[in-house]
Design an enzyme around this catalytic site. Sequence first.
Site, short mmCIF file in Angstrom:
data_model
loop_
_atom_site.label_atom_id
_atom_site.label_comp_id
_atom_site.label_asym_id
_atom_site.label_seq_id
_atom_site.Cartn_x
_atom_site.Cartn_y
_atom_site.Cartn_z
N SER A 169 0.90 -1.10 -0.30
CA SER A 169 -0.17 0.30 -0.22
C SER A 169 1.13 1.40 0.41
CB SER A 169 -0.62 -0.14 0.71
OG SER A 169 -1.79 1.25 1.77
N TYR A 182 -2.33 -0.18 10.58
CA TYR A 182 -1.76 -1.21 8.91
C TYR A 182 -0.49 -0.83 7.83
CZ TYR A 182 -4.05 -1.49 4.10
OH TYR A 182 -4.33 -1.45 3.29
N LYS A 186 2.38 -2.95 6.09
CA LYS A 186 2.22 -2.87 4.75
C LYS A 186 3.80 -1.81 4.66
CE LYS A 186 -1.76 -3.98 2.91
NZ LYS A 186 -1.54 -5.28 1.65
#
Length: 278
Positions: A169, A182, A186
């Site tokens: 991401s 998160y 990533k």
Amino acid sequence: MLLSKISSLKTAASFASNTIRNMSNIPKNRLEGKVAVVTASTEGIGYAIARRLAQEGAKVILSSRKQNNVDSAVSKLTAEGLNVTGIVCHVAKAEDRKKVFNEADKLGGLDILVSNAAVNPTTGPVLDCDESVWDKIFEINVKAAFLLAKEGVPLIRKRGGGSIVFISSIAGFHPMPLLGAYSVSKTALLGLTKAAATDLACENITVNCIAPGVVKTKFAEYLTGNEAVSDHALTMIPMNRFGVPEDISGIVAFLASEDARYITGETIIAAGGMSSRL
């Protein structure tokens, strides 16, 4: 503000129209004879990836945690004449991963592995994340990706080489305040890509990564579905539009093809020009 929004809508509508029109330009045989596994592939980016690989000639195994989602996706793609099968797979479960690779073995082996599954059960600054939530995010987003690659490589070796693609991401490069844990997970995929690529380069196995920006999917509804939030998000995207899943799927097909045979250990950022410096 109104003129800006109208311009943005026109840009998005024009792009969608061009995307549909250009579908006829998709290479039909670039992945002929290859077998692909795509995790979390019954909707959104994963579905678009599975569809694109199949359109280019690959036999594709779709997967999802829910049988009805698998059945629905397989039905849609087979109706298009594409060579796909589906299987239930919770990527954190060893027995489910084994079933997926057994299915690939039945189809002749494994040439392409796309690790797309990810979760984000919380929002907020990274140091506000509960330990149990942190563990869940890393179990799915990082550990499962590692295990999929580890368990898939023996099958790829039997085919004389192949491709592994991790879906990261833009948040892995430019952490977002509301996506703290998160974002870190990533970032970890960027390191996994580099390390695995180095280990496997001499075996004709490429390992690459894609870092999408804000793509219009169910997963990103909190950014694209709320008008106030989406307006702010668009100000950070020089192209002035959100991505669509097809923006990502074509890159995966390229990385899985012979056209990318000399590319490994790299992360391609597909984010409409968003800031992407660590």
